[in-house]
Design a protein around this motif. Structure first.
Motif, PDB file in Angstrom:
ATOM      1  N   GLU A 298      12.088  13.862   3.809  1.00 54.65           N
ATOM      2  CA  GLU A 298      12.107  14.685   2.594  1.00 54.65           C
ATOM      3  C   GLU A 298      12.374  16.150   2.891  1.00 54.65           C
ATOM      4  OE1 GLU A 298       8.681  14.399  -0.063  1.00 54.65           O
ATOM      5  OE2 GLU A 298       8.479  12.278   0.435  1.00 54.65           O
TER       6      GLU A 298
ATOM      7  N   GLY B 144      20.184   4.733  -0.468  1.00 53.54           N
ATOM      8  CA  GLY B 144      20.443   5.486   0.767  1.00 53.54           C
ATOM      9  C   GLY B 144      19.666   6.782   0.918  1.00 53.54           C
TER      10      GLY B 144
ATOM     11  N   VAL C   5      10.217   0.221   3.519  1.00 49.48           N
ATOM     12  CA  VAL C   5       9.710   0.035   4.881  1.00 49.48           C
ATOM     13  C   VAL C   5       8.202   0.159   4.818  1.00 49.48           C
ATOM     14  CG1 VAL C   5       9.613   1.015   7.204  1.00 49.48           C
ATOM     15  CG2 VAL C   5      11.790   0.925   5.989  1.00 49.48           C
ATOM     16  N   SER C   6       7.512  -0.888   5.235  1.00 46.46           N
ATOM     17  CA  SER C   6       6.054  -0.882   5.208  1.00 46.46           C
ATOM     18  C   SER C   6       5.540  -0.842   6.648  1.00 46.46           C
ATOM     19  CB  SER C   6       5.564  -2.142   4.491  1.00 46.46           C
ATOM     20  OG  SER C   6       4.160  -2.135   4.407  1.00 46.46           O
ATOM     21  N   PHE C   7       4.849   0.222   6.980  1.00 43.94           N
ATOM     22  CA  PHE C   7       4.399   0.401   8.363  1.00 43.94           C
ATOM     23  C   PHE C   7       3.141  -0.403   8.638  1.00 43.94           C
ATOM     24  CE2 PHE C   7       7.025   4.150   7.805  1.00 43.94           C
ATOM     25  CZ  PHE C   7       7.647   4.257   9.044  1.00 43.94           C
TER      26      PHE C   7
ATOM     27  N   ASP D 295       0.878  -1.166   0.000  1.00 43.22           N
ATOM     28  CA  ASP D 295       0.000   0.000   0.000  1.00 43.22           C
ATOM     29  C   ASP D 295       0.919   1.220   0.000  1.00 43.22           C
ATOM     30  OD1 ASP D 295      -1.568   2.176   0.643  1.00 43.22           O
ATOM     31  OD2 ASP D 295      -2.731   1.125   2.177  1.00 43.22           O
TER      32      ASP D 295
ATOM     33  N   TYR E  53       7.164   8.757  -6.975  1.00 43.71           N
ATOM     34  CA  TYR E  53       7.000   7.299  -7.088  1.00 43.71           C
ATOM     35  C   TYR E  53       6.677   6.861  -8.510  1.00 43.71           C
ATOM     36  CZ  TYR E  53       6.937   6.395  -2.001  1.00 43.71           C
ATOM     37  OH  TYR E  53       7.263   6.263  -0.673  1.00 43.71           O
TER      38      TYR E  53
ATOM     39  N   ALA F 232       3.711   6.556   8.110  1.00 42.50           N
ATOM     40  CA  ALA F 232       4.426   6.709   6.841  1.00 42.50           C
ATOM     41  C   ALA F 232       4.479   8.174   6.432  1.00 42.50           C
ATOM     42  CB  ALA F 232       3.752   5.865   5.762  1.00 42.50           C
TER      43      ALA F 232
ATOM     44  N   ARG G  12       1.429   3.544   2.949  1.00 40.03           N
ATOM     45  CA  ARG G  12       1.983   3.047   4.217  1.00 40.03           C
ATOM     46  C   ARG G  12       3.478   2.771   4.143  1.00 40.03           C
ATOM     47  NH1 ARG G  12      -2.217  -0.902   7.232  1.00 40.03           N
ATOM     48  NH2 ARG G  12      -4.024   0.458   7.096  1.00 40.03           N
ATOM     49  N   VAL G  13       4.131   3.249   3.108  1.00 43.53           N
ATOM     50  CA  VAL G  13       5.541   2.897   2.952  1.00 43.53           C
ATOM     51  C   VAL G  13       6.453   4.123   2.953  1.00 43.53           C
ATOM     52  CG1 VAL G  13       5.019   0.797   1.648  1.00 43.53           C
ATOM     53  CG2 VAL G  13       5.496   2.931   0.422  1.00 43.53           C
ATOM     54  N   ALA G  14       7.705   3.848   3.242  1.00 40.36           N
ATOM     55  CA  ALA G  14       8.790   4.795   2.977  1.00 40.36           C
ATOM     56  C   ALA G  14       9.781   4.019   2.114  1.00 40.36           C
ATOM     57  CB  ALA G  14       9.442   5.267   4.267  1.00 40.36           C
TER      58      ALA G  14
ATOM     59  N   ILE H 139      15.933   8.970   0.615  1.00 44.23           N
ATOM     60  CA  ILE H 139      14.485   8.806   0.578  1.00 44.23           C
ATOM     61  C   ILE H 139      13.974   9.154  -0.821  1.00 44.23           C
ATOM     62  CG2 ILE H 139      14.012  11.173   1.364  1.00 44.23           C
ATOM     63  CD1 ILE H 139      12.012   8.167   2.575  1.00 44.23           C
ATOM     64  N   VAL H 140      13.012   8.369  -1.296  1.00 46.13           N
ATOM     65  CA  VAL H 140      12.356   8.704  -2.565  1.00 46.13           C
ATOM     66  C   VAL H 140      11.132   9.553  -2.232  1.00 46.13           C
ATOM     67  CG1 VAL H 140      11.186   7.825  -4.625  1.00 46.13           C
ATOM     68  CG2 VAL H 140      13.082   6.529  -3.608  1.00 46.13           C
ATOM     69  N   PRO H 141      11.087  10.819  -2.690  1.00 43.11           N
ATOM     70  CA  PRO H 141       9.907  11.635  -2.410  1.00 43.11           C
ATOM     71  C   PRO H 141       8.641  10.967  -2.950  1.00 43.11           C
ATOM     72  CG  PRO H 141      11.688  12.982  -3.274  1.00 43.11           C
ATOM     73  CD  PRO H 141      12.107  11.545  -3.452  1.00 43.11           C
ATOM     74  N   LYS H 142       7.587  11.037  -2.162  1.00 42.58           N
ATOM     75  CA  LYS H 142       6.327  10.388  -2.562  1.00 42.58           C
ATOM     76  C   LYS H 142       5.856  10.867  -3.924  1.00 42.58           C
ATOM     77  CE  LYS H 142       4.509   7.994   0.969  1.00 42.58           C
ATOM     78  NZ  LYS H 142       3.460   7.030   1.096  1.00 42.58           N
TER      79      LYS H 142
ATOM     80  N   SER I  85       7.162   0.458  14.222  1.00 45.94           N
ATOM     81  CA  SER I  85       6.212  -0.339  13.450  1.00 45.94           C
ATOM     82  C   SER I  85       6.237  -1.785  13.937  1.00 45.94           C
ATOM     83  CB  SER I  85       6.588  -0.300  11.963  1.00 45.94           C
ATOM     84  OG  SER I  85       5.675  -1.057  11.209  1.00 45.94           O
TER      85      SER I  85
ATOM     86  N   GLU J  91      13.579   3.930   0.278  1.00 46.94           N
ATOM     87  CA  GLU J  91      14.916   4.505   0.112  1.00 46.94           C
ATOM     88  C   GLU J  91      15.561   3.883  -1.119  1.00 46.94           C
ATOM     89  OE1 GLU J  91      14.091   3.264   3.278  1.00 46.94           O
ATOM     90  OE2 GLU J  91      13.458   5.299   3.776  1.00 46.94           O
TER      91      GLU J  91
ATOM     92  N   GLU K 276      15.283  -0.049  -0.328  1.00 46.95           N
ATOM     93  CA  GLU K 276      14.743  -0.500   0.945  1.00 46.95           C
ATOM     94  C   GLU K 276      13.306   0.010   1.016  1.00 46.95           C
ATOM     95  OE1 GLU K 276      16.674  -2.144   3.395  1.00 46.95           O
ATOM     96  OE2 GLU K 276      14.877  -2.242   4.663  1.00 46.95           O
TER      97      GLU K 276
ATOM     98  N   THR L 291      18.220   4.341   7.302  1.00 49.91           N
ATOM     99  CA  THR L 291      19.166   5.233   6.611  1.00 49.91           C
ATOM    100  C   THR L 291      19.842   6.081   7.678  1.00 49.91           C
ATOM    101  OG1 THR L 291      17.538   6.983   6.288  1.00 49.91           O
ATOM    102  CG2 THR L 291      17.745   5.392   4.522  1.00 49.91           C
TER     103      THR L 291
ATOM    104  N   ALA M 206      -1.041   3.435  10.591  1.00 53.80           N
ATOM    105  CA  ALA M 206       0.089   3.137   9.694  1.00 53.80           C
ATOM    106  C   ALA M 206       0.298   4.234   8.649  1.00 53.80           C
ATOM    107  CB  ALA M 206      -0.131   1.790   9.017  1.00 53.80           C
ATOM    108  N   GLU M 207      -0.785   4.782   8.128  1.00 56.74           N
ATOM    109  CA  GLU M 207      -0.636   5.825   7.104  1.00 56.74           C
ATOM    110  C   GLU M 207      -0.040   7.103   7.705  1.00 56.74           C
ATOM    111  OE1 GLU M 207      -4.169   6.381   4.741  1.00 56.74           O
ATOM    112  OE2 GLU M 207      -4.279   4.246   4.277  1.00 56.74           O
TER     113      GLU M 207
ATOM    114  N   ASN N 150       8.073  10.041   5.957  1.00 61.72           N
ATOM    115  CA  ASN N 150       8.441  10.587   4.644  1.00 61.72           C
ATOM    116  C   ASN N 150       8.667  12.093   4.713  1.00 61.72           C
ATOM    117  OD1 ASN N 150       8.437   8.494   2.431  1.00 61.72           O
ATOM    118  ND2 ASN N 150       6.505   7.991   3.430  1.00 61.72           N
TER     119      ASN N 150
END
Lengths: 64, 211
Positions: free
Chosen positions: B138, A36, A58-60, A26, A44, B130, A29-31, A38-41, B149, A33, A56, B166, B126-127, B134
């Motif tokens: 960012e 190394g 990460v799914s919360f 989903d 995507y 995240a 619910r993720v971050a 972060i990929v800005p939302k 989590s 990388e 990487e 990271t 969870a949302e 982020n």
């Protein structure tokens, strides 16, 4: 091949969003990388994985 | 009898050493969400003599919170920010706190957290977890985020861990156990996860960046 959470996956050429959808994540619910950073939302659907990328995800899950 | 501020500082210096204590005492930590994680993190950091806590939650204490969150039966119906500030002041009367009784959203997070050196993500949803993670990574690249989590249920205490994802992102929990599955959250396991978060905060302050 792209290394995702320590495993090699054949997703070179796919966008981050393509991969997340394919793998059943989903995206709300993720971050993510990439090498190394972060990929800005907002990127995507634009950033494309290439060979030797190290990813990487990460799914919360809920609870706190 | 209430100890004086000098006595309080001396007691902390005796425990932690002056060098480390001066670092702890000059650090500001933001805690986003004051439930089972946030209320426990706050107490651990207050006892350690943290410089300042910024406590953020929109919600009120409910009877269903008391099985795991650091509030008292007499505080049901109070805003968590106000109840926790009261409880922390009883533990450490010299702690500086700022409370923000608001919902953290993308539009206000940066302003709310601007004075923090380290941010603890302690939400339930969870949302939201995240979103905050982020956003910090960012838009606030100079800050550290210690997120959580996976701490629900009766799984082993030993499966709760801290992971460095990271350079500025640390994640605590088992990364699996969702509160919506099974029996939900259990006080001791949530405290374990909160302790991992509070301890990582103190390690960062002590310039210990590995887990």
């Amino acid at each position: 091949m792209v290394k995702i959470n320590g495993e090699y996956v054949d997703v070179s050429g796919k966008t981050v969003l393509d991969y997340l959808t394919l793998a059943g994540y989903d995206s709300k619910r993720v971050a993510v990388e990439l090498n190394g950073d972060i990929v800005p939302k907002s990127q995507y659907s634009e950033i494309v994985f290439k060979d030797d990328d190290n990813v990487e995800v990460v799914s919360f899950v809920g609870g706190g | 009898m209430m100890p004086s501020k000098d006595e309080w500082i001396k007691a902390l210096n005796d425990r932690h050493g002056e060098d480390l204590q001066s670092k702890i005492s000059s650090t500001t930590v933001g805690i986003c969400g004051l439930g089972g994680l946030g209320s426990n993190i706050a107490i651990a950091l207050a006892r350690a003599g943290i410089g300042k806590l910024i406590l953020i939650d929109f919600d009120k204490v409910d009877i269903t919170n008391l099985h795991r969150q650091q509030y008292k039966a007499s505080q049901v119906g109070m805003y968590k920010t106000e109840a926790l500030r009261e409880n922390l002041a009883e533990i450490n009367p010299y702690l500086e706190t700022e409370i923000q009784t608001v919902c953290v959203i993308e539009e206000n997070a940066k302003e709310l957290l601007k004075d923090c050196d380290i941010i603890c993500e302690a939400f339930d949803n969870a949302e939201c977890k995240a979103m905050l993670t982020n956003l910090v990574l960012e838009e606030m690249p100079e800050k550290y985020i210690v997120a959580a989590s996976g701490m629900a249920g009766m799984g082993s205490a030993n499966s709760i861990h801290t992971r460095k994802v990271t350079k500025r992102f640390y994640l605590c929990g088992d990364e699996i156990s969702d509160a919506s599955d099974g029996i939900g959250l259990v006080s001791s396991r949530v405290m374990l996860c909160a302790a991992h978060q509070a301890h990582m905060v103190l390690r960062l302050i002590a310039n210990e960046f590995e887990v």
